[in-house]
Design a protein around this motif. Sequence first.
Motif, mmCIF file in Angstrom:
data_model
loop_
_atom_site.group_PDB
_atom_site.id
_atom_site.type_symbol
_atom_site.label_atom_id
_atom_site.label_comp_id
_atom_site.label_asym_id
_atom_site.label_seq_id
_atom_site.Cartn_x
_atom_site.Cartn_y
_atom_site.Cartn_z
ATOM 1 N N TYR A 228 0.755 -1.116 -0.082
ATOM 2 C CA TYR A 228 -0.076 -0.043 0.157
ATOM 3 C C TYR A 228 0.906 1.142 0.037
ATOM 4 O O TYR A 228 0.681 2.169 -0.680
ATOM 5 C CB TYR A 228 -1.033 -0.017 1.077
ATOM 6 C CG TYR A 228 -2.012 1.087 1.226
ATOM 7 C CD1 TYR A 228 -3.216 0.760 0.711
ATOM 8 C CD2 TYR A 228 -1.468 2.198 1.874
ATOM 9 C CE1 TYR A 228 -4.361 1.943 0.658
ATOM 10 C CE2 TYR A 228 -2.688 3.479 1.737
ATOM 11 C CZ TYR A 228 -4.068 3.064 1.590
ATOM 12 O OH TYR A 228 -4.951 4.025 1.153
ATOM 13 N N ASP A 229 1.810 1.374 0.967
ATOM 14 C CA ASP A 229 2.734 2.313 1.062
ATOM 15 C C ASP A 229 3.463 2.550 -0.249
ATOM 16 O O ASP A 229 3.787 3.850 -0.624
ATOM 17 C CB ASP A 229 3.773 2.336 1.942
ATOM 18 C CG ASP A 229 3.012 2.234 3.552
ATOM 19 O OD1 ASP A 229 1.846 2.894 3.632
ATOM 20 O OD2 ASP A 229 3.579 1.839 4.491
ATOM 21 N N LYS A 230 3.900 1.511 -0.971
ATOM 22 C CA LYS A 230 4.766 1.736 -2.124
ATOM 23 C C LYS A 230 3.937 2.120 -3.201
ATOM 24 O O LYS A 230 4.170 2.640 -4.154
ATOM 25 C CB LYS A 230 5.429 0.567 -2.453
ATOM 26 C CG LYS A 230 6.766 0.107 -1.476
ATOM 27 C CD LYS A 230 7.437 -1.295 -1.788
ATOM 28 C CE LYS A 230 8.606 -1.523 -0.896
ATOM 29 N NZ LYS A 230 9.216 -2.849 -1.145
ATOM 30 N N TRP A 231 2.659 1.794 -3.438
ATOM 31 C CA TRP A 231 1.802 2.131 -4.257
ATOM 32 C C TRP A 231 1.400 3.736 -4.247
ATOM 33 O O TRP A 231 1.471 4.263 -5.162
ATOM 34 C CB TRP A 231 0.506 1.345 -4.033
ATOM 35 C CG TRP A 231 -0.670 1.623 -4.767
ATOM 36 C CD1 TRP A 231 -0.773 1.676 -6.229
ATOM 37 C CD2 TRP A 231 -2.205 1.759 -4.579
ATOM 38 N NE1 TRP A 231 -1.942 1.964 -6.889
ATOM 39 C CE2 TRP A 231 -2.755 1.990 -5.715
ATOM 40 C CE3 TRP A 231 -2.832 1.511 -3.194
ATOM 41 C CZ2 TRP A 231 -4.215 2.262 -5.523
ATOM 42 C CZ3 TRP A 231 -4.309 2.005 -3.057
ATOM 43 C CH2 TRP A 231 -4.723 2.025 -4.349
ATOM 44 N N VAL A 232 1.390 4.105 -2.873
ATOM 45 C CA VAL A 232 0.933 5.473 -2.666
ATOM 46 C C VAL A 232 2.248 6.411 -3.445
ATOM 47 O O VAL A 232 2.051 7.207 -4.100
ATOM 48 C CB VAL A 232 0.998 5.975 -1.327
ATOM 49 C CG1 VAL A 232 1.042 7.298 -0.951
ATOM 50 C CG2 VAL A 232 -0.334 5.404 -0.767
ATOM 51 N N SER A 233 3.423 6.047 -3.466
ATOM 52 C CA SER A 233 4.557 6.592 -3.645
ATOM 53 C C SER A 233 4.980 6.179 -5.324
ATOM 54 O O SER A 233 6.009 6.503 -5.887
ATOM 55 C CB SER A 233 6.019 6.492 -3.104
ATOM 56 O OG SER A 233 6.214 5.008 -2.800
ATOM 57 N N ASN A 234 4.157 5.180 -5.860
ATOM 58 C CA ASN A 234 4.418 4.710 -7.395
ATOM 59 C C ASN A 234 5.617 3.845 -7.411
ATOM 60 O O ASN A 234 6.082 3.480 -8.523
ATOM 61 C CB ASN A 234 4.479 5.714 -8.301
ATOM 62 C CG ASN A 234 4.419 5.401 -9.552
ATOM 63 O OD1 ASN A 234 3.275 4.558 -9.883
ATOM 64 N ND2 ASN A 234 4.772 5.833 -10.757
ATOM 65 N N GLU A 235 6.217 3.338 -6.277
ATOM 66 C CA GLU A 235 7.174 2.115 -6.203
ATOM 67 C C GLU A 235 6.501 0.905 -6.605
ATOM 68 O O GLU A 235 7.082 -0.076 -7.526
ATOM 69 C CB GLU A 235 7.678 2.174 -4.812
ATOM 70 C CG GLU A 235 8.638 3.207 -4.409
ATOM 71 C CD GLU A 235 9.253 2.957 -3.008
ATOM 72 O OE1 GLU A 235 10.227 2.091 -2.815
ATOM 73 O OE2 GLU A 235 8.659 3.722 -2.086
ATOM 74 N N VAL A 236 5.149 0.799 -6.325
ATOM 75 C CA VAL A 236 4.310 -0.301 -6.854
ATOM 76 C C VAL A 236 3.359 0.589 -7.886
ATOM 77 O O VAL A 236 2.537 1.269 -7.354
ATOM 78 C CB VAL A 236 3.742 -1.029 -5.756
ATOM 79 C CG1 VAL A 236 2.411 -1.887 -6.411
ATOM 80 C CG2 VAL A 236 4.647 -1.844 -5.047
ATOM 81 N N PRO A 237 3.370 0.293 -9.043
ATOM 82 C CA PRO A 237 2.699 1.166 -10.110
ATOM 83 C C PRO A 237 1.165 0.347 -10.212
ATOM 84 O O PRO A 237 0.921 -0.720 -9.861
ATOM 85 C CB PRO A 237 3.221 0.997 -11.530
ATOM 86 C CG PRO A 237 4.110 -0.586 -11.221
ATOM 87 C CD PRO A 237 4.496 -0.606 -9.837
ATOM 88 N N PHE A 238 0.186 0.916 -10.722
ATOM 89 C CA PHE A 238 -1.131 0.542 -10.941
ATOM 90 C C PHE A 238 -1.047 -0.541 -11.860
ATOM 91 O O PHE A 238 -1.872 -1.502 -11.594
ATOM 92 C CB PHE A 238 -1.961 1.728 -11.681
ATOM 93 C CG PHE A 238 -2.465 2.677 -10.535
ATOM 94 C CD1 PHE A 238 -3.938 2.366 -9.996
ATOM 95 C CD2 PHE A 238 -1.876 3.741 -9.955
ATOM 96 C CE1 PHE A 238 -4.219 3.350 -9.241
ATOM 97 C CE2 PHE A 238 -2.417 4.611 -9.183
ATOM 98 C CZ PHE A 238 -3.719 4.390 -8.756
ATOM 99 N N THR A 239 0.048 -0.745 -12.700
ATOM 100 C CA THR A 239 0.219 -1.879 -13.277
ATOM 101 C C THR A 239 0.361 -3.272 -12.901
ATOM 102 O O THR A 239 0.731 -4.218 -13.299
ATOM 103 C CB THR A 239 0.741 -1.612 -14.675
ATOM 104 O OG1 THR A 239 2.200 -1.129 -14.265
ATOM 105 C CG2 THR A 239 0.312 -0.625 -15.499
ATOM 106 N N ASP A 240 0.920 -3.321 -11.630
ATOM 107 C CA ASP A 240 1.574 -4.167 -10.642
ATOM 108 C C ASP A 240 0.233 -5.180 -10.375
ATOM 109 O O ASP A 240 -0.794 -4.921 -10.289
ATOM 110 C CB ASP A 240 2.135 -3.793 -9.484
ATOM 111 C CG ASP A 240 2.777 -4.902 -8.701
ATOM 112 O OD1 ASP A 240 4.095 -4.755 -8.634
ATOM 113 O OD2 ASP A 240 1.990 -5.594 -7.983
#
Length: 445
Positions: A228-240
């Motif tokens: 969740y935290d990495k998603w917020v910062s785009n370390e985990v992209p929406f396409t993950d």
Amino acid sequence: MKTTGRSRLLISVAALGVAGIALSGCTGGPGTNNNDNGNGGEDDGVVTVYGTIADTEAELLEQSWADWEEENDIDIKYESSKEFEAQIAVRAQGGNAPDIAIFPQPGLMADIANRDYLVPAPDAVKANVEEGWTEDWANYATVDGTLYGAPLMASVKGWIWYSPSFFADHGYEVPTDWQGLLDLTAQIQSDTDTPPWCIGFGSDAATGWPGTDWIEDIVLRQSGTDVYDKWVSNEVPFTDPAIKSAFDEFGKVALNPDYVNAGFGDTATIVTTPFGDTAGALANGDCALHHQASFFDGFITDAGAEVAEDGDIWAFLMPPFEAGGASDGAVVTGGGEIVAAFDDSESTQKVQEYLSSADWANSRVSLGGVISANKGLDPENASSNILKEAISILQDDTTTFRFDASDLMPGAVGAGTFFKGMVDWVNGTDTDTVLEQIEGGWPSE
């Protein structure tokens, strides 16, 4: 407008784009403060406050500090604007910023702070934050290690609203995991031959935001805080795959015509149904299940139903993805505002200190309709049982809390491509295409 968390409904995607343009042209350097607020920079005992809180909520906000104003001989002048997101940047750049702004998104506050328009929080505010707020909440008001403000109000998201009597009559039990919620959905549909869920994405320029709340709740429960935290910062992209999985899970409800849209039509009506109208369907029994934040109790009450465990409508939190979950306490998303200042006059600092205190939180919450995550807030001051429950969750040290992801993301994504992507997805665009389009909104560095 009933409570915090709905401030996001005032967001205009176009306005956020203007805000980004204004910010990109800012020239203020470290410590720059062009604000004279019309009084030449002098502390005349007048403190201007600017925010999105409007209508009845604005009246209650002003009522919450009225006695304090008189006791401290300070005149707080509050101004509300639906164009706050765009105008706060323009006003800061033009030297006409308010003394204090109530930011509905931590990400927007960080944008302004990074342009050196905000002043760091004074020591008294720092002390109040350390005493009354968790480290997570303090972090939402912190930019590059500097605390700029303090949280104000709050909401707990992820509630599933239902009728206790309907459950009792049919022998239904509150599910303990995500699959159990899907099983309950299927059972209600089989027993009643009607869709169990009502969902409304409609919210003018912000249409689509209720869908983002669903995705955020599922990502946090299914993939955990690290993703969740990495998603917020785009370390985990929406396409993950983790984010796509959340869309797939939500799709098991939202894209199934047997499961939605109770009281309104088929799945196509999700986008056209105003989010508040679902309260009426829930209250009159057309809808058995609905997902919405703690503030929704006000809508239900307005629809003529009683919100209570033994009343017409009650709510349970969206269950963990797996029974038991990884946490000993509740896992929730939520929202709120951050109060930060553009000048450091004595009067401004006093107002900041008061708004960050438990005294103010108790004053405002006792007037009804809202909650706060301040540890010094007495839950009994809340105006409804569901709000009392939400306060207890926020104050519980075992709770895993994460701020609404879209409010933490850059506006071009969180209130732009993410909102639009939810609309396109419900309207039939395939998930991979939607996720690529949302991801495309991230600003290039």
